[in-house]
Design a protein around this motif. Structure first.
Motif, PDB file in Angstrom:
ATOM      1  N   MET A 189      86.150  59.982  47.406  1.00 38.71           N
ATOM      2  CA  MET A 189      85.382  59.722  46.439  1.00 38.71           C
ATOM      3  C   MET A 189      86.303  58.424  45.475  1.00 38.71           C
ATOM      4  SD  MET A 189      83.864  63.135  44.653  1.00 38.71           S
ATOM      5  CE  MET A 189      82.422  64.033  45.541  1.00 38.71           C
ATOM      6  N   THR A 190      85.407  57.631  44.830  1.00 40.18           N
ATOM      7  CA  THR A 190      86.210  56.632  43.821  1.00 40.18           C
ATOM      8  C   THR A 190      85.491  56.893  42.547  1.00 40.18           C
ATOM      9  OG1 THR A 190      84.280  54.977  44.202  1.00 40.18           O
ATOM     10  CG2 THR A 190      86.507  54.780  45.484  1.00 40.18           C
ATOM     11  N   THR A 191      86.163  56.447  41.243  1.00 39.33           N
ATOM     12  CA  THR A 191      85.839  56.533  39.981  1.00 39.33           C
ATOM     13  C   THR A 191      85.127  55.378  39.429  1.00 39.33           C
ATOM     14  OG1 THR A 191      87.584  58.089  39.578  1.00 39.33           O
ATOM     15  CG2 THR A 191      86.489  57.106  37.681  1.00 39.33           C
ATOM     16  N   ALA A 192      84.054  55.695  38.921  1.00 38.30           N
ATOM     17  CA  ALA A 192      83.094  54.282  38.316  1.00 38.30           C
ATOM     18  C   ALA A 192      83.269  54.774  36.501  1.00 38.30           C
ATOM     19  CB  ALA A 192      81.857  54.317  38.687  1.00 38.30           C
ATOM     20  N   THR A 193      83.016  53.756  36.037  1.00 36.01           N
ATOM     21  CA  THR A 193      82.813  53.632  34.397  1.00 36.01           C
ATOM     22  C   THR A 193      81.339  53.217  34.194  1.00 36.01           C
ATOM     23  OG1 THR A 193      85.052  53.045  34.033  1.00 36.01           O
ATOM     24  CG2 THR A 193      83.564  52.697  32.408  1.00 36.01           C
ATOM     25  N   ALA A 194      80.970  53.909  33.139  1.00 37.47           N
ATOM     26  CA  ALA A 194      79.296  53.844  32.931  1.00 37.47           C
ATOM     27  C   ALA A 194      79.098  53.663  31.454  1.00 37.47           C
ATOM     28  CB  ALA A 194      78.353  54.652  33.464  1.00 37.47           C
ATOM     29  N   LEU A 195      78.355  52.567  31.246  1.00 42.00           N
ATOM     30  CA  LEU A 195      77.761  52.372  29.707  1.00 42.00           C
ATOM     31  C   LEU A 195      76.606  53.558  29.479  1.00 42.00           C
ATOM     32  CD1 LEU A 195      78.257  50.783  26.854  1.00 42.00           C
ATOM     33  CD2 LEU A 195      75.865  49.638  27.430  1.00 42.00           C
ATOM     34  N   TRP A 196      77.080  54.238  28.408  1.00 41.40           N
ATOM     35  CA  TRP A 196      75.905  55.436  27.987  1.00 41.40           C
ATOM     36  C   TRP A 196      75.632  55.146  26.244  1.00 41.40           C
ATOM     37  CZ3 TRP A 196      73.860  59.801  30.503  1.00 41.40           C
ATOM     38  CH2 TRP A 196      74.401  59.985  31.693  1.00 41.40           C
ATOM     39  N   TYR A 197      74.327  55.146  26.325  1.00 43.67           N
ATOM     40  CA  TYR A 197      73.582  55.246  24.727  1.00 43.67           C
ATOM     41  C   TYR A 197      73.492  56.551  24.595  1.00 43.67           C
ATOM     42  CZ  TYR A 197      71.943  50.450  25.815  1.00 43.67           C
ATOM     43  OH  TYR A 197      72.167  49.046  26.165  1.00 43.67           O
ATOM     44  N   ILE A 198      74.404  56.752  23.274  1.00 44.54           N
ATOM     45  CA  ILE A 198      74.743  58.319  22.815  1.00 44.54           C
ATOM     46  C   ILE A 198      73.872  58.603  21.804  1.00 44.54           C
ATOM     47  CG2 ILE A 198      76.374  59.930  22.226  1.00 44.54           C
ATOM     48  CD1 ILE A 198      76.782  58.574  25.039  1.00 44.54           C
ATOM     49  N   HIS A 199      73.627  58.048  20.837  1.00 42.42           N
ATOM     50  CA  HIS A 199      72.734  58.221  19.666  1.00 42.42           C
ATOM     51  C   HIS A 199      72.326  56.981  19.094  1.00 42.42           C
ATOM     52  CE1 HIS A 199      76.231  58.010  16.944  1.00 42.42           C
ATOM     53  NE2 HIS A 199      76.741  58.824  17.607  1.00 42.42           N
ATOM     54  N   TRP A 224      76.654  39.318  48.339  1.00 40.32           N
ATOM     55  CA  TRP A 224      76.462  39.285  47.246  1.00 40.32           C
ATOM     56  C   TRP A 224      74.820  39.865  47.026  1.00 40.32           C
ATOM     57  CZ3 TRP A 224      79.217  38.586  42.555  1.00 40.32           C
ATOM     58  CH2 TRP A 224      80.426  37.763  42.702  1.00 40.32           C
ATOM     59  N   VAL A 225      74.775  40.884  46.066  1.00 36.43           N
ATOM     60  CA  VAL A 225      73.251  41.305  45.806  1.00 36.43           C
ATOM     61  C   VAL A 225      73.018  41.376  44.465  1.00 36.43           C
ATOM     62  CG1 VAL A 225      73.356  42.561  48.021  1.00 36.43           C
ATOM     63  CG2 VAL A 225      74.419  43.801  46.197  1.00 36.43           C
ATOM     64  N   PHE A 226      71.850  41.700  44.346  1.00 34.13           N
ATOM     65  CA  PHE A 226      71.142  41.878  43.047  1.00 34.13           C
ATOM     66  C   PHE A 226      70.683  43.431  42.994  1.00 34.13           C
ATOM     67  CE2 PHE A 226      67.947  42.778  39.767  1.00 34.13           C
ATOM     68  CZ  PHE A 226      68.466  42.156  38.684  1.00 34.13           C
ATOM     69  N   CYS A 227      70.683  44.195  42.038  1.00 36.74           N
ATOM     70  CA  CYS A 227      70.216  45.764  42.169  1.00 36.74           C
ATOM     71  C   CYS A 227      69.853  45.983  40.639  1.00 36.74           C
ATOM     72  CB  CYS A 227      71.329  46.577  42.543  1.00 36.74           C
ATOM     73  SG  CYS A 227      70.735  48.251  42.560  1.00 36.74           S
ATOM     74  N   LEU A 228      68.653  46.603  40.614  1.00 34.41           N
ATOM     75  CA  LEU A 228      68.110  47.240  39.185  1.00 34.41           C
ATOM     76  C   LEU A 228      68.848  48.543  38.983  1.00 34.41           C
ATOM     77  CD1 LEU A 228      64.377  46.500  40.457  1.00 34.41           C
ATOM     78  CD2 LEU A 228      65.691  45.570  38.282  1.00 34.41           C
ATOM     79  N   TYR A 229      70.080  48.030  38.579  1.00 35.53           N
ATOM     80  CA  TYR A 229      70.829  49.473  38.242  1.00 35.53           C
ATOM     81  C   TYR A 229      71.541  49.379  36.982  1.00 35.53           C
ATOM     82  CZ  TYR A 229      73.668  53.398  39.954  1.00 35.53           C
ATOM     83  OH  TYR A 229      73.853  54.805  40.187  1.00 35.53           O
ATOM     84  N   PRO A 230      71.711  50.542  36.279  1.00 32.53           N
ATOM     85  CA  PRO A 230      72.412  50.531  34.931  1.00 32.53           C
ATOM     86  C   PRO A 230      73.689  50.051  34.867  1.00 32.53           C
ATOM     87  CG  PRO A 230      71.620  52.535  35.431  1.00 32.53           C
ATOM     88  CD  PRO A 230      71.390  52.003  36.704  1.00 32.53           C
ATOM     89  N   HIS A 231      74.421  49.797  33.792  1.00 36.40           N
ATOM     90  CA  HIS A 231      75.561  49.022  33.317  1.00 36.40           C
ATOM     91  C   HIS A 231      76.845  49.962  34.120  1.00 36.40           C
ATOM     92  CE1 HIS A 231      73.172  46.584  31.221  1.00 36.40           C
ATOM     93  NE2 HIS A 231      73.033  47.287  30.453  1.00 36.40           N
ATOM     94  N   HIS A 232      77.074  50.174  35.498  1.00 37.38           N
ATOM     95  CA  HIS A 232      77.984  50.624  35.947  1.00 37.38           C
ATOM     96  C   HIS A 232      79.088  49.801  36.779  1.00 37.38           C
ATOM     97  CE1 HIS A 232      76.247  54.872  36.031  1.00 37.38           C
ATOM     98  NE2 HIS A 232      75.631  54.164  35.208  1.00 37.38           N
ATOM     99  N   THR A 233      80.423  50.295  36.826  1.00 34.46           N
ATOM    100  CA  THR A 233      81.354  49.112  37.413  1.00 34.46           C
ATOM    101  C   THR A 233      81.163  49.379  39.089  1.00 34.46           C
ATOM    102  OG1 THR A 233      83.058  51.115  37.494  1.00 34.46           O
ATOM    103  CG2 THR A 233      83.158  49.278  35.797  1.00 34.46           C
ATOM    104  N   ASN A 234      80.638  50.391  39.533  1.00 35.81           N
ATOM    105  CA  ASN A 234      80.254  50.358  40.791  1.00 35.81           C
ATOM    106  C   ASN A 234      79.422  51.849  41.389  1.00 35.81           C
ATOM    107  OD1 ASN A 234      83.491  51.411  40.313  1.00 35.81           O
ATOM    108  ND2 ASN A 234      82.752  52.846  42.097  1.00 35.81           N
TER     109      ASN A 234
END
Length: 321
Positions: free
Chosen positions: A1-11, A94-104
């Motif tokens: 496994m690897t670790t990723a960082t994601a942006l979350w809208y909290i409130h 190189w690719v485009f993906c409809l993915y949220p704001h995650h590092t990987n």
């Protein structure tokens, strides 16, 4: 496994980064390392300020969304990156993906759309909005020789204006209340007008401003039998329209355009084919003018109040990972 960082809208008005583990890519999957991204400002501002109507929570769900609306939710659909694991033949692609704001992240291989070699990957943060603009042009049945007015010189409005301008014989006027958009319109090869300068007798109009008042002021500027394609999504705002007066006698038409489904005019295409076409349409150097600002991913939570606020005057802010 690897670790990723994601942006979350909290409130409302607050977002943060959260870390999580990412599984390895199994058969049919690919692991993508994000390099660029962008905020879909109109949609994500509604999420950031918790302005999405409850009735739309399910329909607003992004393809790879984490969490549920209204919050906490990891939302987004603009990610450009490189495949670093999975299918050996696609590594380094190189690719485009409809993915949220995650590092990987890991997605099915079909969800990672290859970027044509001739197009700078950094420009492909416009792909999702180009897909929206393309769908709207199909919905509006744009034809050679049309006189077109586009209201709202945000990213979608500018892309619609540019697509229309590339259609033979089409005249385009881009209307916005910000006079600084005039230089941008020139780069896109279209006429610019402030609202008080806007012309009349258009065959087709696109409302992209997000302001309900803009739609009502647009109707008198159309010729008999003209159509208005509404791309703005007003969230919970009420919209008042003058549908009396000349609306019926002049046989005006209001058309809703929403990117969640391929336009009925092109229903033979799959959504993946539409997105691949949108990427090819980014082979247009004039579109570089739409991406003028950049923010580092690690700085994004602190920048969101500005980027998604009323004082922001940019078009598209690219995220660099």
């Amino acid at each position: 496994m690897t670790t990723a960082t994601a942006l979350w809208y909290i409130h409302p008005g607050h977002a943060e980064h959260r870390a999580h583990r990412v599984e390895e890519a199994t058969a049919g999957m690919v692991k993508v390392r994000a390099r660029f991204g962008a905020i879909s400002r109109g949609t994500e501002a509604l999420i950031f300020h918790r302005s999405v109507p409850r009735s739309e929570y399910a329909r607003m769900r992004a393809p790879f969304q984490w969490g549920s609306l209204p919050d906490p939710v990891s939302y987004g659909y603009i990610s450009v990156g490189e495949i670093e694991a999975g299918d050996p033949e696609r590594r380094g692609q190189w690719v485009f993906c409809l993915y949220p704001h995650h590092t990987n992240y890991v997605v099915p291989g079909r969800a990672a759309i290859p970027i044509p070699a001739e197009i700078p990957p950094s420009r492909c943060v416009l792909a999702a909005q180009m897909e929206t603009a393309l769908n709207a042009v199909w919905d509006g049945d744009l034809r050679a020789g049309h006189r077109v007015q586009v209201v709202g010189a945000g990213i979608v409005g500018c892309l619609v204006a540019r697509l229309a301008r590339r259609t033979p014989g089409v005249q385009v006027q881009l209307v916005d209340r910000n006079p600084q958009r005039r230089a941008l319109a020139e780069r896109l090869g279209v006429e610019f007008a402030l609202p008080e300068e806007a012309g009349h007798e258009f065959d087709l109009a696109f409302e992209c401003s997000g302001a309900p008042v803009a739609l009502s002021s647009l109707l008198p500027r159309l010729r008999v039998g003209a159509s208005v394609v509404v791309l703005s999504w007003y969230g919970a705002q009420a919209v008042s329209l003058p549908l009396g007066a000349e609306f019926h006698s002049r046989r005006l038409r209001l058309i809703s355009s929403q990117v969640g489904h391929v336009s009925p005019a092109m229903s033979h295409l799959a959504t993946r084919e539409r997105l691949a076409l949108a990427l090819r349409l980014l082979d247009d150097p004039s579109l570089a003018a739409l991406v003028a600002d950049e923010v580092r991913f690690e700085d994004l939570p602190g920048q969101l109040p500005h980027l998604l606020g009323d004082s922001y005057r940019g078009i598209c802010t690219r995220i660099r990972y």
